[in-house]
Design a protein around this motif. Structure first.
Motif, mmCIF file in Angstrom:
data_model
loop_
_atom_site.group_PDB
_atom_site.id
_atom_site.type_symbol
_atom_site.label_atom_id
_atom_site.label_comp_id
_atom_site.label_asym_id
_atom_site.label_seq_id
_atom_site.Cartn_x
_atom_site.Cartn_y
_atom_site.Cartn_z
ATOM 1 N N PRO A 65 -8.213 -3.707 19.850
ATOM 2 C CA PRO A 65 -6.854 -4.074 20.269
ATOM 3 C C PRO A 65 -5.838 -3.036 19.808
ATOM 4 C CG PRO A 65 -7.985 -5.975 19.363
ATOM 5 C CD PRO A 65 -8.876 -4.803 19.114
ATOM 6 N N THR A 66 -4.994 -2.585 20.732
ATOM 7 C CA THR A 66 -4.049 -1.508 20.465
ATOM 8 C C THR A 66 -2.685 -1.860 21.043
ATOM 9 O OG1 THR A 66 -5.887 0.047 20.636
ATOM 10 C CG2 THR A 66 -3.686 0.978 20.641
ATOM 11 N N PHE A 67 -1.637 -1.411 20.357
ATOM 12 C CA PHE A 67 -0.272 -1.659 20.801
ATOM 13 C C PHE A 67 0.387 -0.334 21.162
ATOM 14 C CE2 PHE A 67 -1.368 -5.308 18.336
ATOM 15 C CZ PHE A 67 -0.724 -6.375 18.940
ATOM 16 N N CYS A 68 1.323 -0.423 22.091
ATOM 17 C CA CYS A 68 2.042 0.759 22.555
ATOM 18 C C CYS A 68 3.095 1.157 21.528
ATOM 19 C CB CYS A 68 2.690 0.468 23.909
ATOM 20 S SG CYS A 68 3.678 1.826 24.575
ATOM 21 N N HIS A 69 3.168 2.451 21.203
ATOM 22 C CA HIS A 69 4.145 2.936 20.248
ATOM 23 C C HIS A 69 5.522 3.108 20.871
ATOM 24 C CE1 HIS A 69 0.917 4.816 17.390
ATOM 25 N NE2 HIS A 69 0.604 3.605 17.809
ATOM 26 N N SER A 70 5.636 2.967 22.165
ATOM 27 C CA SER A 70 6.930 3.124 22.831
ATOM 28 C C SER A 70 7.633 1.785 23.007
ATOM 29 C CB SER A 70 6.750 3.803 24.186
ATOM 30 O OG SER A 70 7.978 3.926 24.864
ATOM 31 N N LYS A 125 3.440 -3.067 3.536
ATOM 32 C CA LYS A 125 2.719 -2.261 4.512
ATOM 33 C C LYS A 125 3.705 -1.434 5.324
ATOM 34 C CE LYS A 125 -0.220 -2.633 8.613
ATOM 35 N NZ LYS A 125 -0.883 -3.555 9.564
ATOM 36 N N ARG A 126 3.452 -0.150 5.408
ATOM 37 C CA ARG A 126 4.284 0.755 6.172
ATOM 38 C C ARG A 126 3.387 1.719 6.951
ATOM 39 N NH1 ARG A 126 7.574 -2.513 5.212
ATOM 40 N NH2 ARG A 126 9.621 -2.241 4.225
ATOM 41 N N PHE A 127 4.020 2.467 7.874
ATOM 42 C CA PHE A 127 3.285 3.426 8.687
ATOM 43 C C PHE A 127 3.809 4.829 8.389
ATOM 44 C CE2 PHE A 127 2.872 -0.536 10.996
ATOM 45 C CZ PHE A 127 1.535 -0.535 11.363
ATOM 46 N N CYS A 128 2.903 5.781 8.359
ATOM 47 C CA CYS A 128 3.246 7.168 8.086
ATOM 48 C C CYS A 128 4.031 7.733 9.272
ATOM 49 C CB CYS A 128 1.986 7.981 7.831
ATOM 50 S SG CYS A 128 2.279 9.739 7.579
ATOM 51 N N CYS A 129 5.152 8.376 9.001
ATOM 52 C CA CYS A 129 5.981 8.932 10.055
ATOM 53 C C CYS A 129 5.451 10.261 10.592
ATOM 54 C CB CYS A 129 7.412 9.140 9.542
ATOM 55 S SG CYS A 129 8.289 7.594 9.232
ATOM 56 N N VAL A 130 4.350 10.763 10.040
ATOM 57 C CA VAL A 130 3.746 11.995 10.526
ATOM 58 C C VAL A 130 2.519 11.705 11.366
ATOM 59 C CG1 VAL A 130 2.670 14.170 9.844
ATOM 60 C CG2 VAL A 130 4.645 13.317 8.587
ATOM 61 N N LYS A 133 -0.324 6.447 11.001
ATOM 62 C CA LYS A 133 -1.346 5.525 10.508
ATOM 63 C C LYS A 133 -0.793 4.751 9.318
ATOM 64 C CE LYS A 133 -5.204 8.416 12.017
ATOM 65 N NZ LYS A 133 -6.411 9.186 11.595
ATOM 66 N N PRO A 134 -1.374 3.568 9.008
ATOM 67 C CA PRO A 134 -0.853 2.779 7.882
ATOM 68 C C PRO A 134 -1.001 3.523 6.560
ATOM 69 C CG PRO A 134 -2.281 1.436 9.292
ATOM 70 C CD PRO A 134 -2.447 2.852 9.744
ATOM 71 N N GLY A 199 10.686 -4.277 17.201
ATOM 72 C CA GLY A 199 9.985 -4.143 15.936
ATOM 73 C C GLY A 199 8.527 -4.507 16.079
ATOM 74 N N SER A 200 7.709 -4.040 15.175
ATOM 75 C CA SER A 200 6.280 -4.327 15.210
ATOM 76 C C SER A 200 5.698 -4.132 13.819
ATOM 77 C CB SER A 200 5.570 -3.410 16.216
ATOM 78 O OG SER A 200 4.171 -3.618 16.168
ATOM 79 N N SER A 201 4.808 -5.033 13.461
ATOM 80 C CA SER A 201 4.062 -4.897 12.212
ATOM 81 C C SER A 201 2.695 -4.298 12.447
ATOM 82 C CB SER A 201 3.915 -6.268 11.541
ATOM 83 O OG SER A 201 3.239 -7.181 12.397
ATOM 84 N N ASP A 202 2.414 -3.899 13.675
ATOM 85 C CA ASP A 202 1.098 -3.374 14.032
ATOM 86 C C ASP A 202 1.095 -1.869 14.250
ATOM 87 O OD1 ASP A 202 -0.294 -5.989 14.256
ATOM 88 O OD2 ASP A 202 1.142 -6.298 15.880
ATOM 89 N N VAL A 203 2.238 -1.304 14.678
ATOM 90 C CA VAL A 203 2.291 0.127 14.970
ATOM 91 C C VAL A 203 3.649 0.667 14.555
ATOM 92 C CG1 VAL A 203 0.661 0.082 16.899
ATOM 93 C CG2 VAL A 203 3.090 -0.347 17.324
ATOM 94 N N LEU A 204 3.754 1.989 14.553
ATOM 95 C CA LEU A 204 5.023 2.660 14.297
ATOM 96 C C LEU A 204 5.812 2.677 15.599
ATOM 97 C CD1 LEU A 204 6.434 4.318 11.937
ATOM 98 C CD2 LEU A 204 5.655 6.338 13.174
ATOM 99 N N ALA A 205 6.680 1.682 15.784
ATOM 100 C CA ALA A 205 7.410 1.545 17.046
ATOM 101 C C ALA A 205 8.867 1.238 16.769
ATOM 102 C CB ALA A 205 6.789 0.438 17.897
#
Length: 839
Positions: A65-70, A125-130, A133-134, A199-205
């Motif tokens: 399962p994957t979420f769109c970053h846009s 929990k956070r996502f790397c801005c580079v 990934k978590p 907002g999303s807790s699954d991806v950097l969006a």
């Protein structure tokens, strides 16, 4: 096989190089456009690209399962589009609205780069801005000023786009724009343009403005008006255009008074450790292994890649070959030519971040020092940016070549700027503390001269705070300011290490009529780790120059910074002891402030928090939203509170009541909440000593109260006939004492973590206590059991008197405590009186 071209316009990022459509790539290696040494087939491919620059998207089959970053929606089906460089994932339908650039292109989009202040990340929990990934475990960092979260290994590739919270002396700003940061939004965040969830807790969006808090989709943010009005907190925020700071020779950590005491030995270098543990395989005959460090940061962390080369290859040939492949990417565009003499400086990259483009007086806030080469050239009306840069490149050939040998990554992101050479006076403000208090100005000048060997023609003492043992210096030379700053941190006076802080200048005349900036003091040692988290949150929500770590220089640094602000408020994050510390310093320097009576609010981080309970700030901080706290400060009502001065005059008192001489010099302390003698102070003293012996165990409010109860139970069998050791006078009237073991003088109707010691019963002899009535309530307790019953709400104390002038005669040494700070007081006289104006 065809030879691949050099990468154009890209830089090394977490995923590899950025590529133009139609570039060559290795079918099997598929990541770096390196020479076809693998002997496999090469072919061309045109990757899908949206309207955002830099992304190299390819169609992938999803296996989970994957979420769109846009748009942050779930990607239905098996097909998604993945960027090979930054791991950006999106729907096919989102390709048309893609606006956010790839992480490999963001450095080129920043006009004036500002470095980050990396520190250890929190537990959320956070996502790397580079790499998107978590971030997990200890190998995660976050910027202490903005919302950037990165892996330790990705920090070197992060874009230097931190918030610019002040203006350097040579810069001017006309319009204040949004400062967008991608991802790590709350799950309930909604786009201000389309009103859909972003907002999303699954991806950097999603993206968020670091100043006003506006949230938007990455595809919608261009519809938001570009000018930022600072949002809901505008009336309490220091606008960056109102803060000036000459910051050459100082890192951003120094400018924001951020301590660098956190240990990063366990937070970073996991990849370096892996590099050390992995034994390289034996190279083929006639070849040798070469360690390749990507920048100075990788060199310091000993993180490298192994490359196999021929043994006969010379060092010059290796460097020349690498430069031939990548040297074309060094040229950067410059600004239009200006009239008159100018200076052009070449600023290399340092620690994986772009240094800001401040040229005449060196790099501004946020840059890390490195050996930048520069040359002066003459500019006329006919000069253009192209002609100037051509001349500069030829003159700086040797310096640029030496820079290339340092780091290919530094070479790739070197920039050239052209600015007018303005002659202006340098003024660096330093606050030196830890000196001997109560000296004259001349004595302080001589002390500074002896300890720091200042150059009198460059350094001026602008302010002297005798009660605090601190002086403010105005330094007219960057190198001299840096020397004094560093030397003071290694100097001791009277067995006390000096403190040195860089102080900004607030242009109070440019503050709006409706702006009342908030001065925030945070004690990071209070409330376990909650104090440090609040310090980070307030730096993010407000201007970092109005948020002060009270353990680094005390309250004086903030009050000195705001000394000329005509109207401001104060927020103290800590316990009752921290609150008393701030009020004490404020009382001492009040006469040097334009705003002499700033209103003060509290975020309760201590154990008792009695004053915060009375003022309805709560019994203790339990993780409330920091933004909601600031809104509450803005909406709070102002009330007045009495403060009291306690004169402790230790004398040898004989049995007949005569004074036989001084035991120690008299001292004066300030009291805000209560003053206790006897069993109450004895329990507080034992608790204080236990905390001093092992402070690491006292990190939670619940544990502290448990230790307090344990210490109190040990005192049940102790007896003290306090009525035989004390003589009490209230408003010049002798007051007989009953058989008690503790005597407490109350200024607020809260004692011992919220207990009502005075009680709520109506008494015709005494009035209802208030915090602004100019009276103290005198209450007695018969022992530890009585104290426990009071704190349980079963009983109240023994009411003795009310008055505004108290005189005590103590015949024996006795434990005392003021607002929770206990000690043993020798026999003598104690006088309590009002301490001037109310606060």
């Amino acid at each position: 096989a065809a030879a691949p071209p050099s990468p154009v316009g890209g830089c090394l990022s977490a995923g590899g190089f950025s590529r133009d459509p139609g570039s060559f790539f290795c079918v099997h290696h598929n990541r770096n456009p390196s020479p076809p040494s693998c002997g496999r087939t090469w072919r061309t491919r045109t990757p899908r690209t949206g309207s955002a620059p830099g992304h190299c998207l390819r169609r992938v089959t999803l296996t989970k399962p994957t979420f769109c970053h846009s748009c942050s929606d779930f990607i239905w089906g098996l097909v998604g589009f993945l960027c090979e460089v930054c791991n950006f994932m999106c729907h096919e339908k989102c390709l048309k609205t893609l606006r956010w650039p790839c992480s490999c292109m963001t450095p080129a989009a920043v006009r004036v780069p500002v470095a980050h202040c990396f520190g250890p990340a929190g537990q959320k929990k956070r996502f790397c801005c580079v790499c998107r990934k978590p971030t997990e475990g200890n190998a995660a960092l976050r910027c202490e000023v903005c919302e950037l979260h990165v892996h330790a290994d990705c920090a070197v590739f992060s874009c230097a786009d931190c918030r610019s919270s002040h203006l350097d002396g040579t810069l001017e700003q006309d319009t204040f724009h949004h400062h967008w940061r991608e991802g790590n939004l709350a799950s309930a965040a909604r786009c201000d343009v389309c009103r859909r969830s972003c907002g999303s807790s699954d991806v950097l969006a999603g993206i968020r403005c670091e100043w006003c808090g506006v949230t938007s989709h990455a595809a919608c943010y261009l519809s938001v008006p570009p000018e930022c009005i600072l949002g809901r907190l505008r009336c309490m925020m220091l606008h960056p255009a109102c803060v000036r700071l000459d910051c050459r020779n100082f890192s951003k950590m120094h400018n924001y008074r951020i301590t660098e005491s956190w240990d990063n030995s366990d937070d970073v270098d996991q990849s370096a450790a892996a590099s050390k543990e992995v034994q390289p395989t034996a190279p083929e005959s006639g070849k040798q292994l070469l360690k390749v460090f990507d920048g100075d940061d990788a060199l310091k962390r000993d993180c490298f890649r192994l490359v196999s080369i021929m043994r006969a290859t010379k060092n010059e040939e290796v460097v020349r070959g690498r430069l031939a492949a990548e040297g074309q990417t060094t040229r950067r565009r410059g600004h239009q030519g200006v009239r008159g003499p100018a200076q052009v400086r070449l600023h290399p990259l340092s620690r994986g971040s772009l240094v800001p483009a401040q040229l005449v007086n060196g790099p501004p806030a946020g840059c890390f020092r490195s050996g930048a080469a520069f040359i002066s050239v003459s500019v006329s009306k006919a000069s253009t940016a192209a002609s100037v840069l051509t001349e500069v490149l030829s003159l700086l050939h040797r310096q640029v070549t030496s820079l290339f040998y340092v780091s290919v990554r530094q070479m790739n992101q070197t920039r050239f700027y052209l600015v007018e050479n303005r002659k202006r006076a340098v003024q660096v403000s330093l606050l030196i503390g830890g000196l001997t208090p109560l000296l004259t100005k001349d004595e302080y000048v001589q002390l500074i001269q002896d300890q720091l060997s200042i150059k009198s023609h460059l350094v001026t003492v602008s302010h002297v705070y005798t009660s605090q043992g601190a002086v403010a210096l105005q330094v007219a030379c960057f190198s001299e300011a840096e020397r004094i700053y560093m030397l003071a941190k290694d100097t001791t006076a009277n067995n006390k290490t000096l403190t040195s802080l860089v102080i900004p200048d607030i242009a109070h005349g440019e503050l709006g009529a409706d702006v009342c900036p908030l001065l925030v003091f945070v004690n990071p040692k209070s409330g376990g780790m909650k104090g440090r988290e609040l310090l980070y949150s307030f730096r993010k929500l407000l201007n970092p120059h109005q948020v002060f770590d009270i353990s680094n220089g005390g309250p004086l640094a903030g009050l000195h910074t705001f000394r000329e602000v005509p109207r401001f408020r104060v927020l103290v994050c800590g316990g009752d002891g921290t609150m008393g510390w701030v009020l004490g310093v404020l009382e001492a320097v009040r006469h040097k402030l334009v705003c002499r009576e700033p209103p003060i609010g509290i975020v309760p981080l201590g154990t008792g928090n009695d004053l915060a309970r009375v003022l309805r700030w709560g019994a203790g901080f339990s993780g409330e939203d920091p933004h909601h706290i600031l809104v509450s400060v803005d909406e709070a009502d102002e009330v007045l509170m009495d403060r009291w001065t306690i004169l402790l005059d230790a004398q040898d008192i004989s049995e007949d009541g005569k004074d036989n001489g001084f035991l120690e010099p008299p001292k004066i302390v300030q009291m805000n909440n209560y003053f206790g003698l006897g069993i109450d102070a004895e329990v507080s003293l034992d608790f204080h000593q236990a905390r001093e012996d092992d402070p690491d165990k006292f990190t939670s409010r619940f544990h502290n109260k448990g230790v307090y109860v344990k210490v109190g139970l040990q005192k049940i069998s102790c007896t003290r006939s306090l009525h035989k050791e004390l003589q009490l006078q209230v408003d010049a009237q002798n007051v007989p004492l009953p058989h008690i073991e503790g005597l407490i003088f109350l200024n607020i109707p809260s004692w011992g973590s919220g207990a009502d010691l005075w009680g709520s019963e109506v008494d015709v002899r005494h009035g209802k206590p208030r915090i602004d009535d100019g009276l103290l309530e005198v209450v007695g307790v018969t022992g530890v059991v009585h104290m426990g019953q009071v704190q349980s709400g079963l009983r109240s104390g023994i009411r003795i008197a009310q008055g505004n002038y108290i005189r005590l005669t103590v015949s024996k040494p006795i434990p005392v405590q003021v607002d929770g700070e206990p000690w043993i007081q020798p026999p003598g006289h104690i006088i309590i009186s009002a301490a001037g104006p109310k606060v």
